[in-house]
Design an enzyme around this catalytic site. Sequence first.
Site, mmCIF file in Angstrom:
data_model
loop_
_atom_site.group_PDB
_atom_site.id
_atom_site.type_symbol
_atom_site.label_atom_id
_atom_site.label_comp_id
_atom_site.label_asym_id
_atom_site.label_seq_id
_atom_site.Cartn_x
_atom_site.Cartn_y
_atom_site.Cartn_z
ATOM 1 N N MET A 85 76.731 12.810 51.996
ATOM 2 C CA MET A 85 76.319 13.408 53.393
ATOM 3 C C MET A 85 75.968 14.926 53.327
ATOM 4 O O MET A 85 76.947 15.486 52.845
ATOM 5 C CB MET A 85 77.309 12.894 54.464
ATOM 6 C CG MET A 85 77.075 13.982 55.825
ATOM 7 S SD MET A 85 78.692 13.463 56.947
ATOM 8 C CE MET A 85 78.287 11.896 57.805
ATOM 9 N N ASP A 117 73.696 17.977 56.209
ATOM 10 C CA ASP A 117 73.546 18.422 57.298
ATOM 11 C C ASP A 117 73.591 17.316 58.635
ATOM 12 O O ASP A 117 72.902 16.023 58.350
ATOM 13 C CB ASP A 117 72.196 19.024 57.668
ATOM 14 C CG ASP A 117 71.677 19.990 56.460
ATOM 15 O OD1 ASP A 117 72.881 20.341 55.754
ATOM 16 O OD2 ASP A 117 70.623 20.274 56.321
ATOM 17 N N GLN A 164 71.604 14.084 56.853
ATOM 18 C CA GLN A 164 71.126 13.962 55.394
ATOM 19 C C GLN A 164 71.970 13.211 54.593
ATOM 20 O O GLN A 164 73.343 13.279 54.407
ATOM 21 C CB GLN A 164 71.221 15.523 54.886
ATOM 22 C CG GLN A 164 69.994 16.187 55.486
ATOM 23 C CD GLN A 164 68.814 16.127 54.823
ATOM 24 O OE1 GLN A 164 68.289 16.377 54.156
ATOM 25 N NE2 GLN A 164 67.858 15.276 55.879
ATOM 26 N N PHE A 209 63.948 15.378 54.648
ATOM 27 C CA PHE A 209 64.964 16.523 54.770
ATOM 28 C C PHE A 209 65.111 16.734 56.398
ATOM 29 O O PHE A 209 64.969 15.937 57.147
ATOM 30 C CB PHE A 209 64.339 17.890 54.424
ATOM 31 C CG PHE A 209 64.800 17.924 52.898
ATOM 32 C CD1 PHE A 209 64.979 17.055 52.083
ATOM 33 C CD2 PHE A 209 64.459 19.409 52.370
ATOM 34 C CE1 PHE A 209 65.178 17.105 50.609
ATOM 35 C CE2 PHE A 209 64.689 19.380 51.051
ATOM 36 C CZ PHE A 209 64.942 18.499 49.924
ATOM 37 N N GLU A 241 68.064 28.547 57.111
ATOM 38 C CA GLU A 241 67.992 27.128 57.095
ATOM 39 C C GLU A 241 68.490 26.585 58.409
ATOM 40 O O GLU A 241 69.275 27.276 58.988
ATOM 41 C CB GLU A 241 68.754 26.384 55.956
ATOM 42 C CG GLU A 241 68.142 26.855 54.357
ATOM 43 C CD GLU A 241 68.902 25.991 53.655
ATOM 44 O OE1 GLU A 241 67.936 25.455 52.819
ATOM 45 O OE2 GLU A 241 70.219 25.928 53.449
HETATM 46 C C1 FRU Z 1 70.427 22.554 54.415
HETATM 47 C C2 FRU Z 1 69.272 22.026 53.460
HETATM 48 C C3 FRU Z 1 68.350 21.890 54.490
HETATM 49 C C4 FRU Z 1 67.312 20.929 53.904
HETATM 50 C C5 FRU Z 1 68.760 19.934 53.687
HETATM 51 C C6 FRU Z 1 68.323 18.910 52.191
HETATM 52 O O1 FRU Z 1 71.937 22.236 54.115
HETATM 53 O O2 FRU Z 1 69.413 22.589 52.349
HETATM 54 O O3 FRU Z 1 67.326 23.310 54.579
HETATM 55 O O4 FRU Z 1 66.664 20.270 55.006
HETATM 56 O O5 FRU Z 1 69.614 20.628 53.350
HETATM 57 O O6 FRU Z 1 69.123 18.149 52.262
#
Ligand code: FRU
Length: 497
Positions: free
Chosen positions: A39, A41, A57, A100, A225
Amino acid sequence: MKVMSQILRDARKYEENMEKMISVRERPAFHLSARTGWMNDPNGFSYYDGKYHMFYQYHPYDSHWGPMHWGHAVSEDLLHWEYLPAALAPDELYDKDGCFSGSAVTLDDGRQLLMYTGVVKEHCINGETREIQTQCLAAGDGIDYEKYGKNPVIDSGDLPEGGSKYDFRDPKMWRKEDGSYCCVIGNRGADGSGQILLFTSQDGFAWKYEKVLIENGNRFGKMWECPDFFQLDGKWLLLTSPMDMLPVGFEYHNGNGTLCLIGNFDEGENTFSEQYNQSIDYGIDFYAPQTILAPDGRRIMIGWMQNWDTCNFRAQNISWFGQMSLPRELSVRGGRLYQKPIRELENLRRNKVAYEGVPVSGTVCLEGIKGRRVDMELTLRPEKEQDIYRKFAVRFAQNDKFQTSLSFHPEDSILKIDRKFSGSRRAIIHQRRSLVRSEGGKLKLRIILDRFSAEVFVNDGEHVLTAIIYTEQTADGISFLAEGTVRMDIEKYDLDI
Ligand code: FRU
């Protein structure tokens, strides 16, 4: 609805089987962790159909990062979580290398709309690969989501001049009072550092580029990000997670960090004017937070309780990796962001133990003060105002071999979290210091422990320090130490889910 892809069906079957292999004791009690596998974000944090939804994620097949899916869980109080089947898988040409981070809103027709970044790898002649990133939609009923037929809805053609199509990700949508839609997206500009782009839409499906909301200008790291943008207590806040930070005093640390910009926003001109900046979390493990406006008006934030550079610090023999932080209620006072554990946590409190004015000098253990799932508030003051103590420390997750400590030196007002002796066998960052506000040796600390973490709220949420610990659960001792004499009030509860 379109037939579900084989890739998503496989992921759903796999996670359902694998979840059964993980006992509740191998997981945090009230922090959300990966159903199985990896896991990162928080995504699509929202309130939909009577429940809080958290997507994340997710790489179900391994406890390391891989082709990104969206995991899914729901909760009524943000502490008891129920897993739902994975919501998205990388199963279309425009997202075949990953779905993402992104966000969620509710459409007028009652469906939930997800916007995420679709990733496709491009192979260059020199053998390198680069990822092209576009923004895509999926709509659904809170369990099953159908990807939009016209994806991607925002791509390189919508970028301002100099904007990179390789670093263009993490859309965070919200709805305005007039029902229209807005979204902020992280991007790398011509100067190689981050910028946040603002887009608008009338229906949630057709999006229009508006402007660069704010440029990093190489001030805070490089790429920015996971942006979030919202109004709170009369101010506007831009939260983002900068990559490649250089340290600045005790405010910003090296590597991936967190940034909160506080200012004003002219909604007619779409102009943000920044007034204050600060880190969001001053500990070791906190990144990519996302917020929600709860039905009762609270602005609640949850972050990934991890940092990219410390991902090699992990538990042995556990088939999940990654946890979310405690949900935190946000407020702004005097140009500063305050965070408090959500008040629902108080419903988990059991077995109150309290002491008032305990003198701490040397090492002190107190009857009834121990545990690994704990909510503990300490109020410290010097024994005599003219004779301020030199050091105070509280040690937890402690036995004869291990401990994690929080130590405070009033002379320079530095609070340090240190998990060096927590059982780690890796040579990575295990300590972090933060400059906190303390007058005459007075300090308030609220420490929340779950099985694999510690979150420390200083002076009612003025600073927060978060760290993961994997110390064996039998190490449940808590002790106090002072050089000089500290008077301490303590209120401690076990947290039981
Ligand atoms: C931040 C990130 C985001 C991206 C995701 C990929 O932690 O790098 O920018 O969308 O994780 O898993």
